[in-house]
Design a protein around this motif. Structure first.
Motif, PDB file in Angstrom:
ATOM      1  N   VAL A   1       0.827  -1.210   0.000  1.00 23.94           N
ATOM      2  CA  VAL A   1       0.000   0.000   0.000  1.00 23.94           C
ATOM      3  C   VAL A   1       0.859   1.256   0.000  1.00 23.94           C
ATOM      4  O   VAL A   1       1.772   1.399   0.810  1.00 23.94           O
ATOM      5  CB  VAL A   1      -0.946   0.031   1.227  1.00 23.94           C
ATOM      6  N   THR A   2       0.552   2.156  -0.933  1.00 25.09           N
ATOM      7  CA  THR A   2       1.126   3.496  -0.939  1.00 25.09           C
ATOM      8  C   THR A   2      -0.021   4.464  -0.688  1.00 25.09           C
ATOM      9  O   THR A   2      -1.074   4.364  -1.322  1.00 25.09           O
ATOM     10  CB  THR A   2       1.787   3.813  -2.294  1.00 25.09           C
ATOM     11  N   SER A   3       0.182   5.407   0.228  1.00 19.76           N
ATOM     12  CA  SER A   3      -0.916   6.285   0.637  1.00 19.76           C
ATOM     13  C   SER A   3      -0.548   7.752   0.460  1.00 19.76           C
ATOM     14  O   SER A   3       0.602   8.149   0.676  1.00 19.76           O
ATOM     15  CB  SER A   3      -1.278   6.012   2.101  1.00 19.76           C
ATOM     16  N   THR A   4      -1.519   8.551   0.047  1.00 22.69           N
ATOM     17  CA  THR A   4      -1.353   9.996  -0.040  1.00 22.69           C
ATOM     18  C   THR A   4      -2.692  10.654   0.253  1.00 22.69           C
ATOM     19  O   THR A   4      -3.748  10.049   0.048  1.00 22.69           O
ATOM     20  CB  THR A   4      -0.843  10.437  -1.422  1.00 22.69           C
ATOM     21  N   ALA A   5      -2.637  11.912   0.718  1.00 24.27           N
ATOM     22  CA  ALA A   5      -3.863  12.667   0.980  1.00 24.27           C
ATOM     23  C   ALA A   5      -4.120  13.711  -0.090  1.00 24.27           C
ATOM     24  O   ALA A   5      -5.119  14.425  -0.036  1.00 24.27           O
ATOM     25  CB  ALA A   5      -3.768  13.352   2.347  1.00 24.27           C
ATOM     26  N   ASN A   6      -3.235  13.791  -1.076  1.00 27.95           N
ATOM     27  CA  ASN A   6      -3.263  14.875  -2.045  1.00 27.95           C
ATOM     28  C   ASN A   6      -3.473  14.369  -3.470  1.00 27.95           C
ATOM     29  O   ASN A   6      -2.771  13.463  -3.926  1.00 27.95           O
ATOM     30  CB  ASN A   6      -1.946  15.654  -1.942  1.00 27.95           C
ATOM     31  N   GLY A   7      -4.418  14.981  -4.183  1.00 25.39           N
ATOM     32  CA  GLY A   7      -4.724  14.552  -5.539  1.00 25.39           C
ATOM     33  C   GLY A   7      -3.592  14.792  -6.513  1.00 25.39           C
ATOM     34  O   GLY A   7      -3.330  13.963  -7.394  1.00 25.39           O
ATOM     35  N   GLU A   8      -2.904  15.919  -6.390  1.00 26.11           N
ATOM     36  CA  GLU A   8      -1.783  16.209  -7.290  1.00 26.11           C
ATOM     37  C   GLU A   8      -0.659  15.199  -7.085  1.00 26.11           C
ATOM     38  O   GLU A   8      -0.051  14.721  -8.040  1.00 26.11           O
ATOM     39  CB  GLU A   8      -1.265  17.639  -7.036  1.00 26.11           C
TER      40      GLU A   8
END
Length: 232
Positions: free
Chosen positions: A30-37
């Motif tokens: 799993v790779t996680s981010t909170a940002n769409g860009e």
């Protein structure tokens, strides 16, 4: 089988950690981010097998991110589950019309999300759930480590086998030399890009040993793809 890669785009830290925990317990990377860009960058770097995407995220919205991914050839077929607090029918339809493969409304059961993710992968990317990969007369039995084309055995070296498996798991998708290097070679930092071209030639020769068209398409300035279009 190679672990499935999940890109999680969720700006609620508690939810993101919970979802990540349950998917990692099932063997996902799993790779996680909170940002769409940032997600737009990560999707090219990680090359996920599945995306779980929150509707309301920082940067660009989940809907807009989904729309952009569907426009790009490299991500047009990426399985996407939309995760959102919006529960109205019009909102669900909008998410699906934008290109999402499934829609999960908060609050939700993480276990159910994992099950639904598996169902989406079986439907959209059956290769990930299979022990045998098939495409355009090619058959790879991963249990027996055997490859056939139109019923005739194909002898491949270990690297050519890994290359072909990667292509068979993503038929029609174009991969750059750098992407192939990072995916197929265990110590890619020690290997030159031209090595990819050498093994692509070997793979082509092996697949054409008994005749038949060239299934490995060269895309100028882009890379290679396993593509039966135009093969006689």
């Amino acid at each position: 089988m190679t672990p499935k890669r999940l890109l999680l785009v969720e700006d609620d830290k508690a939810i993101a950690e919970l979802v990540q925990f349950h998917f990692e317990r099932e063997g996902y990377v799993v790779t996680s981010t909170a940002n769409g860009e940032e997600a737009l960058i990560l999707v090219e770097e990680v090359r996920p097998d599945l995306m779980v995407l929150d509707w309301m995220i920082e940067g660009i919205s989940g809907i807009e991110l989904c729309r952009r991914l569907r426009r790009k050839p490299s991500t047009a077929n990426l399985p996407i589950i939309m995760l959102t607090a919006r529960g109205e029918e019009d909102d669900r339809l909008r998410g699906l019309e934008t290109g999402a493969d499934d829609y999960v409304t908060k609050p939700f059961s993480p276990k159910e999300l994992v099950v639904r993710a598996a169902a989406v992968l079986r439907r959209v990317r059956p290769a990930l759930a299979a022990e045998t990969l098939d495409y355009a007369g090619l058959e790879m039995d991963m249990g027996a480590h055997r490859v056939r084309r139109d019923g005739k055995a194909i002898n491949l070296g270990p690297t050519e086998y890994r290359l072909l498996r990667h292509f068979l798991e993503h038929p029609g998708r174009v991969f750059s030399r750098q992407q192939l290097l990072e995916t197929v070679w265990p110590h890619s930092e020690e290997i030159e890009l031209r090595t990819v071209d050498v093994h692509i030639r070997r793979l082509r020769m092996a697949l054409g040993e008994h005749g038949g068209g060239d299934l490995v398409r060269t895309v100028r300035s882009a890379g290679y793809a396993l593509d039966s279009e135009g093969v006689a």
